[in-house]
Motif scaffolding. Structure first.
Motif, mmCIF file in Angstrom:
data_model
loop_
_atom_site.group_PDB
_atom_site.id
_atom_site.type_symbol
_atom_site.label_atom_id
_atom_site.label_comp_id
_atom_site.label_asym_id
_atom_site.label_seq_id
_atom_site.Cartn_x
_atom_site.Cartn_y
_atom_site.Cartn_z
ATOM 1 N N HIS A 39 0.857 -1.189 0.000
ATOM 2 C CA HIS A 39 0.000 0.000 0.000
ATOM 3 C C HIS A 39 0.893 1.239 0.000
ATOM 4 C CE1 HIS A 39 -2.954 -3.067 1.242
ATOM 5 N NE2 HIS A 39 -3.800 -2.288 0.598
ATOM 6 N N ASP A 102 -1.686 -1.057 -4.046
ATOM 7 C CA ASP A 102 -3.124 -0.802 -4.000
ATOM 8 C C ASP A 102 -3.437 0.629 -3.590
ATOM 9 O OD1 ASP A 102 -3.473 -3.403 -4.637
ATOM 10 O OD2 ASP A 102 -4.539 -3.965 -2.813
ATOM 11 N N ASP A 103 -4.557 1.103 -4.048
ATOM 12 C CA ASP A 103 -5.182 2.384 -3.667
ATOM 13 C C ASP A 103 -4.590 3.596 -4.394
ATOM 14 O OD1 ASP A 103 -6.511 0.673 -1.971
ATOM 15 O OD2 ASP A 103 -5.643 1.455 -0.121
ATOM 16 N N HIS A 140 -11.166 3.827 4.753
ATOM 17 C CA HIS A 140 -10.488 3.068 5.824
ATOM 18 C C HIS A 140 -9.477 3.947 6.563
ATOM 19 C CE1 HIS A 140 -8.600 1.808 1.898
ATOM 20 N NE2 HIS A 140 -7.540 2.313 2.497
ATOM 21 N N HIS A 230 -9.354 -0.359 -8.982
ATOM 22 C CA HIS A 230 -9.625 -0.780 -7.604
ATOM 23 C C HIS A 230 -10.991 -0.173 -7.209
ATOM 24 C CE1 HIS A 230 -8.222 -2.597 -3.971
ATOM 25 N NE2 HIS A 230 -7.879 -1.507 -3.329
ATOM 26 N N HIS A 234 -13.561 2.515 -3.661
ATOM 27 C CA HIS A 234 -13.071 1.483 -2.732
ATOM 28 C C HIS A 234 -14.208 0.774 -2.014
ATOM 29 C CE1 HIS A 234 -10.266 -0.600 -0.039
ATOM 30 N NE2 HIS A 234 -9.316 -0.237 -0.867
HETATM 31 ZN ZN LIG Z 1 -7.440 -1.125 -1.283
#
Ligand SMILES: [Zn+2]
Ligand SMILES: [Zn+2]
Length: 350
Positions: A39, A102-103, A140, A230, A234
């Motif tokens: 990440h 990711d992200d 998150h 992605h 999210h």
């Molecule tokens: Zn993610």
């Protein structure tokens, strides 16, 4: 601590005896490439730890250590090459690996990319298209920040109908995880709104979580980085209606095509959560390759259920908190999760 010692002991044993390869044949990952996920890559792990979910962080120093270890043992290829060869039904040479993120955090551009370029390793970034180029951060991170500030001061204010049993006894990480994994995004937004009414987050606290903007995405794409989807915001596919899932999957791909040009065939399930129904929706939206966090593959859509291992700062540490190649090797071969740490009901209807 005891658990950590057992884990380290098991890792040494599996690695030295070569048993981790045997486990690969048991869990079905033997002939598959090793796909690694990260990440955020940060300068100072300890400082970032104060506000971030720990398992989403790796220091640049540790990241480099992982890459050096992987680079000595694997041929690191891009997802385009990997995809083309798997699609053609070719057997990949043993010891093929790919590195993914990711992200789409902005620190990829500042911290990770220079290291990858120096080592000549290709990479892929999975973008949350609705957040890229905005000053909004993923739910998150926002939830974790709010809960970290909140817990320890008073009891949690959980809005009507959002009560989760025992949430006030949980750590910020446990509470964030359970909320993200069990509630639809509309309910998560309400929890965030409730928490923010009582405690507004200063802009400076949000800055480390900013995502890459479209200019940066264009640049990294030109530099050879594979861009994947992605979703738009999210969403956890298993918590949303079929219509919302379809919109997010198609919308995200359309936005990538519109803003960056080209075709986008790779997808990562947010929070690693999927059902076989969701896999079919990913297929229907036109994606060809998708990555999961466990080894529960779909016989019908094997390329949309490719196992991947997410690493962070402490994934490769032994019980003395020192870097261990044995531990890292067992992690990337899913050898320490034999017997299954995945509790998802993949056959459930979402
Ligand atoms: Zn993610
Ligand atoms: Zn699973």
């Amino acid at each position: 601590m005891v658990r950590n010692r057992l884990k380290t002991g098991a890792a040494h044993l599996l690695y030295r005896t070569g048993l981790y390869k045997f486990i690969g044949s048991l869990n079905g990952t033997k002939n598959l490439p090793v796909v690694i996920g990260y990440h955020r890559v940060v300068e100072d792990f300890a400082a970032s730890l104060r506000t971030s979910i720990p398992s989403m962080l790796v220091s640049r120093q540790m990241f480099e250590r992982h890459l050096d270890w992987i680079g000595r043992r694997y041929r690191v290829v891009g997802l385009e090459e990997l995809g083309a060869r798997m699609e053609a039904g070719e057997q990949l040479p043993p010891r093929t690996a790919a590195i993914t993120f990711d992200d789409g955090y902005a620190d990829f551009y500042e911290q990770a990319l220079p290291v990858l370029q120096r080592k000549g390793f290709p990479a892929a970034v999975f973008v949350v298209t609705g957040l890229a180029g905005t000053n909004r951060i993923p739910d998150h991170d926002r939830l974790y920040l709010l809960l970290t500030r909140r817990i320890g001061r008073r009891t949690l204010p959980i809005g009507q109908g959002m009560w989760v049993q025992g949430i006030d006894q949980m750590t910020p990480y446990q509470a964030t995880r359970i909320l993200i994994e069990s509630l639809p995004s509309s309910a998560i937004s309400q929890v965030i709104e409730t928490l923010e009414k009582e405690d507004e987050l200063p802009e400076a606290d949000l800055k480390p979580f900013r995502l890459l903007d479209w200019d940066q995405l264009q640049k990294i794409k030109r530099a050879g980085v594979t861009i994947g989807s992605h979703t738009q915001s999210h969403i956890v596919l298993t918590n949303e209606t079929a219509m919302r899932v379809t919109e997010e999957l198609a919308g995200s791909r359309a936005e990538l095509e519109h803003k960056l040009g080209g075709t986008f065939r790779h997808f990562v399930y947010p929070s690693g959560l999927f059902t076989m129904n969701a896999v079919k929706q990913v297929a229907d939206a036109g994606y060809k390759f998708a990555y999961i966090g466990c080894t529960h593959r779909s016989p019908e859509y094997p390329l949309l259920t490719l196992p991947r291992t997410v690493l962070w700062e402490r994934s490769s540490l032994n019980s003395d908190y020192a870097f261990s190649g044995s531990v890292l090797s067992c992690q990337i071969h899913h050898a320490l999760s034999i017997g299954g740490t995945c509790r998802q009901q993949h056959s459930a209807v979402n």
